[in-house]
Design a protein around this motif. Structure first.
Motif, PDB file in Angstrom:
ATOM      1  N   GLY A  79      36.327  44.829  40.154  1.00 42.78           N
ATOM      2  CA  GLY A  79      35.500  46.076  40.795  1.00 42.78           C
ATOM      3  C   GLY A  79      34.948  45.822  41.713  1.00 42.78           C
ATOM      4  N   ALA A  80      34.267  44.623  41.778  1.00 37.94           N
ATOM      5  CA  ALA A  80      33.778  43.721  43.509  1.00 37.94           C
ATOM      6  C   ALA A  80      34.147  44.170  44.178  1.00 37.94           C
ATOM      7  CB  ALA A  80      32.809  43.110  42.650  1.00 37.94           C
ATOM      8  N   GLY A  81      35.769  43.857  44.189  1.00 33.04           N
ATOM      9  CA  GLY A  81      36.323  43.418  45.293  1.00 33.04           C
ATOM     10  C   GLY A  81      37.135  44.554  45.919  1.00 33.04           C
ATOM     11  N   VAL A  82      37.144  45.531  45.249  1.00 34.06           N
ATOM     12  CA  VAL A  82      37.446  47.270  45.283  1.00 34.06           C
ATOM     13  C   VAL A  82      36.502  47.956  46.562  1.00 34.06           C
ATOM     14  CG1 VAL A  82      38.268  48.962  45.005  1.00 34.06           C
ATOM     15  CG2 VAL A  82      39.681  47.029  44.148  1.00 34.06           C
ATOM     16  N   LEU A  83      35.050  47.177  45.359  1.00 36.46           N
ATOM     17  CA  LEU A  83      33.797  48.247  46.446  1.00 36.46           C
ATOM     18  C   LEU A  83      34.061  47.612  47.657  1.00 36.46           C
ATOM     19  CD1 LEU A  83      31.554  49.797  45.823  1.00 36.46           C
ATOM     20  CD2 LEU A  83      30.251  48.215  44.910  1.00 36.46           C
ATOM     21  N   LEU A  84      33.830  45.845  47.847  1.00 37.46           N
ATOM     22  CA  LEU A  84      33.459  45.919  48.716  1.00 37.46           C
ATOM     23  C   LEU A  84      34.462  46.067  49.907  1.00 37.46           C
ATOM     24  CD1 LEU A  84      32.480  41.985  47.592  1.00 37.46           C
ATOM     25  CD2 LEU A  84      30.433  43.349  48.905  1.00 37.46           C
ATOM     26  N   HIS A 118      26.518  51.330  61.739  1.00 36.89           N
ATOM     27  CA  HIS A 118      27.135  51.017  63.090  1.00 36.89           C
ATOM     28  C   HIS A 118      27.146  49.358  63.566  1.00 36.89           C
ATOM     29  CE1 HIS A 118      26.711  55.267  64.010  1.00 36.89           C
ATOM     30  NE2 HIS A 118      25.564  55.184  63.748  1.00 36.89           N
ATOM     31  N   GLY A 119      28.074  49.238  64.530  1.00 36.06           N
ATOM     32  CA  GLY A 119      27.858  47.465  64.634  1.00 36.06           C
ATOM     33  C   GLY A 119      29.055  46.916  63.551  1.00 36.06           C
ATOM     34  N   ASN A 120      29.341  45.851  63.579  1.00 32.30           N
ATOM     35  CA  ASN A 120      30.519  44.803  63.117  1.00 32.30           C
ATOM     36  C   ASN A 120      29.934  44.144  61.757  1.00 32.30           C
ATOM     37  OD1 ASN A 120      32.500  45.863  65.244  1.00 32.30           O
ATOM     38  ND2 ASN A 120      31.549  44.372  66.435  1.00 32.30           N
ATOM     39  N   ARG A 121      28.366  44.254  61.703  1.00 28.39           N
ATOM     40  CA  ARG A 121      27.665  42.883  59.938  1.00 28.39           C
ATOM     41  C   ARG A 121      28.938  44.000  59.041  1.00 28.39           C
ATOM     42  NH1 ARG A 121      21.996  41.913  61.262  1.00 28.39           N
ATOM     43  NH2 ARG A 121      22.019  40.735  63.193  1.00 28.39           N
ATOM     44  N   LYS A 122      29.238  45.183  59.244  1.00 25.95           N
ATOM     45  CA  LYS A 122      30.041  45.939  57.426  1.00 25.95           C
ATOM     46  C   LYS A 122      30.902  44.891  58.111  1.00 25.95           C
ATOM     47  CE  LYS A 122      31.345  49.658  60.486  1.00 25.95           C
ATOM     48  NZ  LYS A 122      30.998  49.816  61.312  1.00 25.95           N
ATOM     49  N   TRP A 123      31.974  44.841  58.083  1.00 24.74           N
ATOM     50  CA  TRP A 123      32.546  43.914  58.539  1.00 24.74           C
ATOM     51  C   TRP A 123      32.627  43.336  57.323  1.00 24.74           C
ATOM     52  CZ3 TRP A 123      36.098  47.817  57.981  1.00 24.74           C
ATOM     53  CH2 TRP A 123      35.905  48.837  58.951  1.00 24.74           C
ATOM     54  N   ALA A 132      34.220  39.514  52.371  1.00 22.39           N
ATOM     55  CA  ALA A 132      33.693  38.942  50.700  1.00 22.39           C
ATOM     56  C   ALA A 132      34.456  39.650  49.864  1.00 22.39           C
ATOM     57  CB  ALA A 132      32.474  39.796  51.096  1.00 22.39           C
ATOM     58  N   ALA A 133      34.964  40.890  50.346  1.00 26.43           N
ATOM     59  CA  ALA A 133      35.349  40.874  49.120  1.00 26.43           C
ATOM     60  C   ALA A 133      37.048  40.353  48.689  1.00 26.43           C
ATOM     61  CB  ALA A 133      36.628  42.718  50.024  1.00 26.43           C
ATOM     62  N   VAL A 134      38.063  39.690  50.628  1.00 23.86           N
ATOM     63  CA  VAL A 134      38.872  39.064  50.345  1.00 23.86           C
ATOM     64  C   VAL A 134      38.353  38.021  49.105  1.00 23.86           C
ATOM     65  CG1 VAL A 134      40.588  37.446  51.446  1.00 23.86           C
ATOM     66  CG2 VAL A 134      39.677  39.673  52.787  1.00 23.86           C
ATOM     67  N   VAL A 135      37.191  37.598  49.466  1.00 16.46           N
ATOM     68  CA  VAL A 135      36.472  35.943  48.990  1.00 16.46           C
ATOM     69  C   VAL A 135      37.000  36.561  47.135  1.00 16.46           C
ATOM     70  CG1 VAL A 135      35.171  34.601  48.449  1.00 16.46           C
ATOM     71  CG2 VAL A 135      35.700  35.073  50.817  1.00 16.46           C
ATOM     72  N   VAL A 136      36.641  37.487  46.986  1.00 18.90           N
ATOM     73  CA  VAL A 136      36.351  38.322  45.487  1.00 18.90           C
ATOM     74  C   VAL A 136      37.308  38.134  45.058  1.00 18.90           C
ATOM     75  CG1 VAL A 136      35.233  39.357  43.837  1.00 18.90           C
ATOM     76  CG2 VAL A 136      33.869  38.724  45.834  1.00 18.90           C
ATOM     77  N   LEU A 137      38.448  39.110  45.753  1.00 14.92           N
ATOM     78  CA  LEU A 137      40.286  39.450  45.336  1.00 14.92           C
ATOM     79  C   LEU A 137      40.362  38.060  45.086  1.00 14.92           C
ATOM     80  CD1 LEU A 137      40.715  42.311  46.500  1.00 14.92           C
ATOM     81  CD2 LEU A 137      40.235  41.984  44.883  1.00 14.92           C
ATOM     82  N   ILE A 138      40.881  37.031  45.844  1.00 11.33           N
ATOM     83  CA  ILE A 138      41.373  35.867  45.534  1.00 11.33           C
ATOM     84  C   ILE A 138      40.291  35.291  44.295  1.00 11.33           C
ATOM     85  CG2 ILE A 138      41.363  32.982  46.667  1.00 11.33           C
ATOM     86  CD1 ILE A 138      41.437  34.522  49.275  1.00 11.33           C
ATOM     87  N   GLY A 139      39.195  35.245  43.470  1.00 13.62           N
ATOM     88  CA  GLY A 139      38.829  34.450  42.767  1.00 13.62           C
ATOM     89  C   GLY A 139      39.353  35.355  41.815  1.00 13.62           C
ATOM     90  N   PHE A 140      39.868  36.883  41.601  1.00 13.97           N
ATOM     91  CA  PHE A 140      40.126  37.588  41.022  1.00 13.97           C
ATOM     92  C   PHE A 140      41.400  37.436  40.271  1.00 13.97           C
ATOM     93  CE2 PHE A 140      42.925  41.167  39.942  1.00 13.97           C
ATOM     94  CZ  PHE A 140      42.501  41.569  38.289  1.00 13.97           C
ATOM     95  N   VAL A 141      42.396  36.712  40.901  1.00 11.45           N
ATOM     96  CA  VAL A 141      43.582  36.234  41.070  1.00 11.45           C
ATOM     97  C   VAL A 141      44.109  35.083  40.489  1.00 11.45           C
ATOM     98  CG1 VAL A 141      45.755  35.539  42.069  1.00 11.45           C
ATOM     99  CG2 VAL A 141      44.931  37.657  43.312  1.00 11.45           C
ATOM    100  N   ALA A 142      43.050  33.770  40.812  1.00 13.68           N
ATOM    101  CA  ALA A 142      43.295  32.888  39.916  1.00 13.68           C
ATOM    102  C   ALA A 142      42.025  33.080  38.465  1.00 13.68           C
ATOM    103  CB  ALA A 142      41.546  31.485  40.797  1.00 13.68           C
TER     104      ALA A 142
END
Length: 469
Positions: free
Chosen positions: A209-214, A226-231, A236-246
């Protein structure tokens, strides 16, 4: 009454509920100007009315599918319908932006509870060789509900007036929801007894849920933040989803994990999920930018804009009916043919708009949109059936939910990418709606072509295997 009749009754009520919840993805498009005028919404609030639904829809799908697998699908289906019906009533009664946005968020979550139970029921009620037709009907439901949304929304606004007609877009769900709850209780089998709570994998639920939300949040807010910080949220989503797979790998060694990662080793499932994600990134953006172009650029009424999109819906209905019958015979080549037809229809739409400018452009695009809609029917229905054909019944709900989560992510990605280009082109060309639409349309074509390449790659891998046998 025979068991066969009981199965089709259960499927019919499940498909009606699925149609209703998926309809709310697109039906709101033509109502956005009316909602904005009546409730005085800002552009950001209007974006949340449209995208907030997709956000919570995508968040809830997999946990709800897993819960249905573990605890029985009928009760989860009915609870989801009850929540959807109540939140629809709340949305129709909204008197301000915050009220409407919260109602839409709850509505999307409820839709996420209902939908994975539909694909799970098909796996539960029908043997593998019998699933072509019901999965074809499910794919048709997904495609047609999205395509017919603008027309139905336009009809309701025309019937009840531009000032308050948008409220009936939500009120129409009330009688359908109540009827579906009653018939669902009577016709859908109760299923097995509840399993252990540990099978629900709560840590996996939170991580996913956290990964999909991020991942979805910066896409939903792309035009507001506005700006690129939102990306950085996507990183962070990729990191959380890697943790999910593990976590899933570790948890799955001893218990039943939220997602069976082994499913992605099955080519039909992995490839079908990828094709679905890419195709929905292009498919759903057609209605977003086309209805904006017609209403704001060509000054069509909500009903006229809905009618202009109808050829796609007609083609999608016909293609779904045919594709559901042919999928067992032709398999993945049918999806390839469908993707090629969609791409050809959208390219032809661009050519038509070049040669027929002005108010008649929407009507001139009818034939190309019909071709694209027909191809869409060959994509969604067969791909749904092929993707889930080898999934075990015990994991049907969660597997179908993962597939739909990919579709929701694709939808959010497509709307963000195509919408950003559309509005940037609109500003660059000093309010030229036709140029903005035509340029954005090519991004849509790009997503469809990438999906076509993925499907062709699968065919190339299958040919040597066929020759070897």
């Amino acid at each position: 009454m025979s068991n066969s009749d009981n199965r089709w009754r259960a499927l019919s009520v499940a498909l009606v509920a699925g149609f209703m919840t998926l309809l709310d993805v697109s039906i709101v498009n033509v109502a956005l100007p009316s909602i904005q005028n009546d409730l005085h919404l800002s552009p950001g609030e209007l974006q949340w009315v449209l995208s907030g639904y997709a956000l919570t829809f995508g968040l809830v799908l997999v946990p709800a599918g897993r819960y249905g697998d573990a605890r029985g699908r009928r009760n989860v289906f009915i609870v989801g319908l009850l929540l959807f019906t109540l939140s629809s009533a709340a949305a129709g009664l909204a008197t301000g932006a915050l009220w409407l946005v919260i109602a839409r968020l709850v509505q999307g979550a409820a839709a996420g509870v209902v939908n994975p139970q539909v694909s799970g029921l098909i796996q539960q009620l029908f043997a593998p060789r019998e699933r072509g037709r019901p999965f074809g009907l499910l794919g048709g439901t997904i495609g047609i509900s999205t395509a017919v949304g603008p027309l139905l929304g336009g009809l309701l606004i025309q019937a009840f007036g531009t000032s308050s007609g948008w409220r009936w877009i939500f009120y129409i769900n009330l009688p359908i929801g109540v009827a579906a709850m009653i018939l669902g209780y009577l016709w859908i089998p109760a299923g097995e007894k509840a399993r252990k709570t540990g099978d629900l994998d709560p840590v996996g639920v939170v991580l996913l849920g956290a990964g999909v939300l991020l991942l979805l949040l910066p896409l939903v807010q792309e035009r507001e933040w506005h700006g690129n910080r939102k990306w950085l949220l996507a990183v962070a989503a990729v990191v959380v989803l890697i943790g999910f797979v593990a976590w899933e790998r570790r948890y799955g060694r001893q218990r039943t994990s939220l997602i069976d990662l082994g499913l992605f080793k099955v080519r039909s499932y992995a490839l079908g999920a990828l094709i679905g994600l890419l195709y929905f990134a292009g498919f759903t953006t057609i209605f977003f930018i086309f209805t904006l172009f017609l209403q704001s650029g060509l000054h069509y009424t909500a009903l006229e804009a809905g009618l202009a999109v109808t050829p796609f819906a007609v083609g999608s209905a016909a293609g779904s009916a045919i594709g559901g019958r042919l999928v067992n015979r032709f398999g993945r080549p049918l999806v390839v043919a469908g993707l090629a037809a969609v791409a050809a229809g959208l390219i032809a739409t661009d050519l038509v708009l070049h040669f027929v400018p002005g108010h008649d452009a929407g009507w001139a695009a009818a034939l190309p949109l019909l071709v694209a809609g027909l191809g869409s029917g060959f994509v969604i229905s067969p791909n749904q059936a092929l993707t889930l054909s080898e999934v075990p019944v015990a994991r049907a709900g969660s597997a179908g939910a993962v597939l739909q989560t990919g579709q929701r992510i694709g939808t959010a990605t497509g709307i963000a990418a195509v919408g950003a280009l559309f509005f940037a082109q609109l500003a660059a060309h000093h309010g030229s709606w036709v140029l903005a639409f035509r340029n954005a349309l090519w991004v849509t074509v790009g997503f469809v072509v990438i999906a076509l390449v993925a499907a062709l790659a699968d065919l190339r891998r299958r040919i040597p295997e066929t020759d070897a046998t």
